[in-house]
Scaffold this motif. Structure first.
Motif, PDB file in Angstrom:
ATOM      1  N   ILE A 108      52.552  43.937  41.675  1.00 41.94           N
ATOM      2  CA  ILE A 108      52.250  43.035  42.783  1.00 41.94           C
ATOM      3  C   ILE A 108      51.368  43.680  43.847  1.00 41.94           C
ATOM      4  O   ILE A 108      50.549  43.008  44.464  1.00 41.94           O
ATOM      5  N   LEU A 109      51.501  44.971  44.096  1.00 41.74           N
ATOM      6  CA  LEU A 109      50.800  45.604  45.212  1.00 41.74           C
ATOM      7  C   LEU A 109      49.614  46.491  44.844  1.00 41.74           C
ATOM      8  O   LEU A 109      48.796  46.793  45.705  1.00 41.74           O
ATOM      9  N   HIS A 110      49.511  46.921  43.615  1.00 41.01           N
ATOM     10  CA  HIS A 110      48.456  47.876  43.242  1.00 41.01           C
ATOM     11  C   HIS A 110      47.075  47.226  43.322  1.00 41.01           C
ATOM     12  O   HIS A 110      46.848  46.147  42.766  1.00 41.01           O
ATOM     13  N   PRO A 111      46.127  47.859  44.022  1.00 42.30           N
ATOM     14  CA  PRO A 111      44.792  47.274  44.217  1.00 42.30           C
ATOM     15  C   PRO A 111      44.060  46.913  42.917  1.00 42.30           C
ATOM     16  O   PRO A 111      43.393  45.887  42.860  1.00 42.30           O
ATOM     17  N   ILE A 112      44.178  47.728  41.882  1.00 39.85           N
ATOM     18  CA  ILE A 112      43.491  47.425  40.615  1.00 39.85           C
ATOM     19  C   ILE A 112      44.100  46.178  39.978  1.00 39.85           C
ATOM     20  O   ILE A 112      43.385  45.299  39.483  1.00 39.85           O
TER      21      ILE A 112
ATOM     22  N   PHE B  49      34.077  40.772  46.366  1.00 44.53           N
ATOM     23  CA  PHE B  49      35.492  41.085  46.553  1.00 44.53           C
ATOM     24  C   PHE B  49      35.700  41.974  47.772  1.00 44.53           C
ATOM     25  O   PHE B  49      36.765  41.985  48.354  1.00 44.53           O
ATOM     26  N   GLU B  50      34.694  42.710  48.166  1.00 45.24           N
ATOM     27  CA  GLU B  50      34.821  43.584  49.326  1.00 45.24           C
ATOM     28  C   GLU B  50      34.976  42.786  50.621  1.00 45.24           C
ATOM     29  O   GLU B  50      35.588  43.248  51.569  1.00 45.24           O
ATOM     30  N   ALA B  51      34.425  41.595  50.672  1.00 45.73           N
ATOM     31  CA  ALA B  51      34.550  40.759  51.874  1.00 45.73           C
ATOM     32  C   ALA B  51      35.958  40.181  51.920  1.00 45.73           C
ATOM     33  O   ALA B  51      36.450  39.648  50.936  1.00 45.73           O
ATOM     34  N   ARG B  52      36.615  40.295  53.062  1.00 46.37           N
ATOM     35  CA  ARG B  52      37.959  39.767  53.259  1.00 46.37           C
ATOM     36  C   ARG B  52      38.921  40.295  52.202  1.00 46.37           C
ATOM     37  O   ARG B  52      39.749  39.566  51.655  1.00 46.37           O
ATOM     38  N   ASN B  53      38.818  41.578  51.910  1.00 47.20           N
ATOM     39  CA  ASN B  53      39.622  42.213  50.875  1.00 47.20           C
ATOM     40  C   ASN B  53      41.120  41.958  51.021  1.00 47.20           C
ATOM     41  O   ASN B  53      41.768  41.548  50.075  1.00 47.20           O
TER      42      ASN B  53
ATOM     43  N   ARG C   7      46.347  39.612  49.450  1.00 48.90           N
ATOM     44  CA  ARG C   7      47.572  38.878  49.755  1.00 48.90           C
ATOM     45  C   ARG C   7      47.677  37.628  48.891  1.00 48.90           C
ATOM     46  O   ARG C   7      48.726  37.344  48.312  1.00 48.90           O
ATOM     47  N   TYR C   8      46.587  36.881  48.802  1.00 45.32           N
ATOM     48  CA  TYR C   8      46.574  35.643  48.028  1.00 45.32           C
ATOM     49  C   TYR C   8      46.969  35.903  46.573  1.00 45.32           C
ATOM     50  O   TYR C   8      47.843  35.227  46.007  1.00 45.32           O
TER      51      TYR C   8
ATOM     52  N   GLU D  82      51.490  45.756  53.534  1.00 42.56           N
ATOM     53  CA  GLU D  82      50.570  46.525  52.678  1.00 42.56           C
ATOM     54  C   GLU D  82      49.120  46.105  52.887  1.00 42.56           C
ATOM     55  O   GLU D  82      48.212  46.921  52.867  1.00 42.56           O
ATOM     56  N   TYR D  83      48.895  44.798  53.076  1.00 38.80           N
ATOM     57  CA  TYR D  83      47.548  44.240  53.226  1.00 38.80           C
ATOM     58  C   TYR D  83      47.487  43.350  54.464  1.00 38.80           C
ATOM     59  O   TYR D  83      47.406  42.132  54.358  1.00 38.80           O
TER      60      TYR D  83
END
Length: 126
Positions: free
Chosen positions: A40-44, A64-68, A73-74, A107-108
């Motif tokens: 659920i939390l891992h960026p990859i 994907f970098e915009a509003r990362n 979260r979404y 986390e985010y």
């Protein structure tokens, strides 16, 4: 710690679908299971989830970098729902546990502290 609106705070132990997954891992809380962080939390994992979402709905994926953090979260909320409830279908929403929301939002975080929240729609019964 993020704040919640009245009625939003439901423990993961109070939701049967989430409690079942938590018990499967022998944990007291969904956020402390060994699967929560990587799934659920891992960026990859979240990046791949975002690609899957944009491919599935044929939407043009903005950078994907915009509003990362917003995208993370979404996707994290979507993955949590898929894990515990499976595929729900279009416009079907469920109440997710406050502990998971808090962990994802911590986390985010949103840079301005502004969170949209979930729009729970009532289903029409004929």
């Amino acid at each position: 710690m993020p704040s919640f609106k009245a009625g939003d705070c439901i423990c993961c132990r109070e939701i049967p679908e989430v409690r079942d997954e938590t018990d499967r891992y022998g944990s007291a809380c969904i956020t402390t299971t060994e699967a929560f962080g990587p799934a659920i939390l891992h960026p990859i994992s979240l990046y791949i989830g975002w690609l899957d979402y944009t491919d599935r709905w044929r939407q043009a994926a903005r950078s994907f970098e915009a509003r990362n953090n917003e995208k993370y979260r979404y996707v994290a909320y979507r993955k949590l729902v898929r894990w515990c409830w499976g595929w729900l279908g279009k416009d079907i929403r469920v109440q997710t546990p406050a502990c998971a929301h808090a962990r994802i939002m911590t986390e985010y975080p949103d840079a301005g502290g502004q969170y949209k929240g979930t729009d729970l729609k009532r289903l029409k019964v004929d």
